[in-house]
Motif scaffolding. Structure first.
Motif, mmCIF file in Angstrom:
data_model
loop_
_atom_site.group_PDB
_atom_site.id
_atom_site.type_symbol
_atom_site.label_atom_id
_atom_site.label_comp_id
_atom_site.label_asym_id
_atom_site.label_seq_id
_atom_site.Cartn_x
_atom_site.Cartn_y
_atom_site.Cartn_z
ATOM 1 N N SER A 61 0.817 -1.215 0.000
ATOM 2 C CA SER A 61 0.000 0.000 0.000
ATOM 3 C C SER A 61 0.851 1.265 0.000
ATOM 4 O O SER A 61 0.534 2.228 -0.695
ATOM 5 C CB SER A 61 -0.930 0.018 1.219
ATOM 6 O OG SER A 61 -1.835 -1.065 1.152
ATOM 7 N N LEU A 65 1.159 1.198 -4.488
ATOM 8 C CA LEU A 65 -0.026 1.927 -4.930
ATOM 9 C C LEU A 65 0.259 3.391 -5.261
ATOM 10 O O LEU A 65 -0.194 3.873 -6.308
ATOM 11 C CB LEU A 65 -1.158 1.764 -3.918
ATOM 12 C CG LEU A 65 -1.597 0.303 -3.691
ATOM 13 C CD1 LEU A 65 -2.785 0.229 -2.748
ATOM 14 C CD2 LEU A 65 -1.900 -0.408 -4.995
ATOM 15 N N ALA A 129 -4.313 -6.721 -2.599
ATOM 16 C CA ALA A 129 -3.243 -5.742 -2.846
ATOM 17 C C ALA A 129 -2.346 -6.210 -3.991
ATOM 18 O O ALA A 129 -1.910 -5.392 -4.822
ATOM 19 C CB ALA A 129 -2.427 -5.512 -1.573
ATOM 20 N N GLN A 132 -4.015 -5.451 -7.244
ATOM 21 C CA GLN A 132 -3.906 -4.029 -7.596
ATOM 22 C C GLN A 132 -2.544 -3.706 -8.192
ATOM 23 O O GLN A 132 -2.432 -2.861 -9.067
ATOM 24 C CB GLN A 132 -4.144 -3.153 -6.366
ATOM 25 C CG GLN A 132 -5.583 -3.090 -5.930
ATOM 26 C CD GLN A 132 -5.737 -2.123 -4.773
ATOM 27 O OE1 GLN A 132 -5.354 -2.449 -3.645
ATOM 28 N NE2 GLN A 132 -6.278 -0.953 -5.052
ATOM 29 N N ALA A 133 -1.511 -4.381 -7.707
ATOM 30 C CA ALA A 133 -0.145 -4.118 -8.178
ATOM 31 C C ALA A 133 0.246 -4.995 -9.365
ATOM 32 O O ALA A 133 1.296 -4.777 -9.971
ATOM 33 C CB ALA A 133 0.841 -4.345 -7.028
#
Length: 183
Positions: A61, A65, A129, A132-133
């Motif tokens: 995060s 992000l 997570a 998202q990455a």
């Protein structure tokens, strides 16, 4: 998910299945029993694993992000294996004791239900997570490991699976010691 992230997710899944198999059938008293006064109980090991995983979520995060929002490039080699990047690290070597930093030291006496819920929650959040990455080049984003020096985010993720495997071995050792002490 890209092959790279699928590989990491697969290793994380394999490690978690091993950990859960290692604690299967243990009572709350067995989860809380320490094989030696200066050793962690099985429940403490489980809590520590969950805390480490929470740290990985925070690292993704805080590093990935914002970098993605700032235009982090796509991964130029999304099919490349990352497990080989951590194979040389002596994570699985249980002959050397490692002292955990204070912020990931576990709490004693947490119920099985809370421990299992914590592990499920952190794993779900970590996979979210990672999604998202996924596809972005995480190789240039790094943080120092207290023992192994600078690691990029791919290495940190792969190391998380190895870390869990290390602690699964610790659980097996604790179970053996407790069984030997009961005889």
């Amino acid at each position: 998910m890209t092959p790279k992230m699928q590989e990491i997710a697969g290793e994380l899944d394999k490690a978690r299945r091993g950990l859960l198999a290692a604690v299967q059938g243990l009572s709350q008293a067995e989860l809380d029993a320490r094989p030696k006064p200066d050793s962690w109980s099985v429940g403490e090991v489980m809590h520590h694993v969950s805390k480490i995983e929470s740290g990985m979520i925070g690292m993704l995060s805080k590093l990935a992000l914002p970098a993605i929002a700032d235009g982090l490039p796509k991964d130029p080699a999304p099919e490349q294996s990352v497990l080989s990047m951590v194979e040389h690290l002596p994570v699985l070597d249980r002959t050397q004791r490692i002292t955990a930093p204070e912020f990931v030291r576990p709490t004693h006496g947490i119920s099985r239900e809370e421990l299992e819920a914590g592990l499920a929650r952190t794993r779900g959040e970590l996979l979210a997570a990672m999604e998202q990455a996924d596809g972005y080049d995480l190789s240039g984003l790094s943080r120092p490991h207290p023992r192994f020096g600078p690691l990029n985010l791919y290495q940190w993720l792969a190391l998380s699976a190895r870390h869990e495997q290390r602690h699964t071995a610790q659980i097996a050792e604790a179970r053996e010691a407790l069984a030997a002490g009961a005889n």
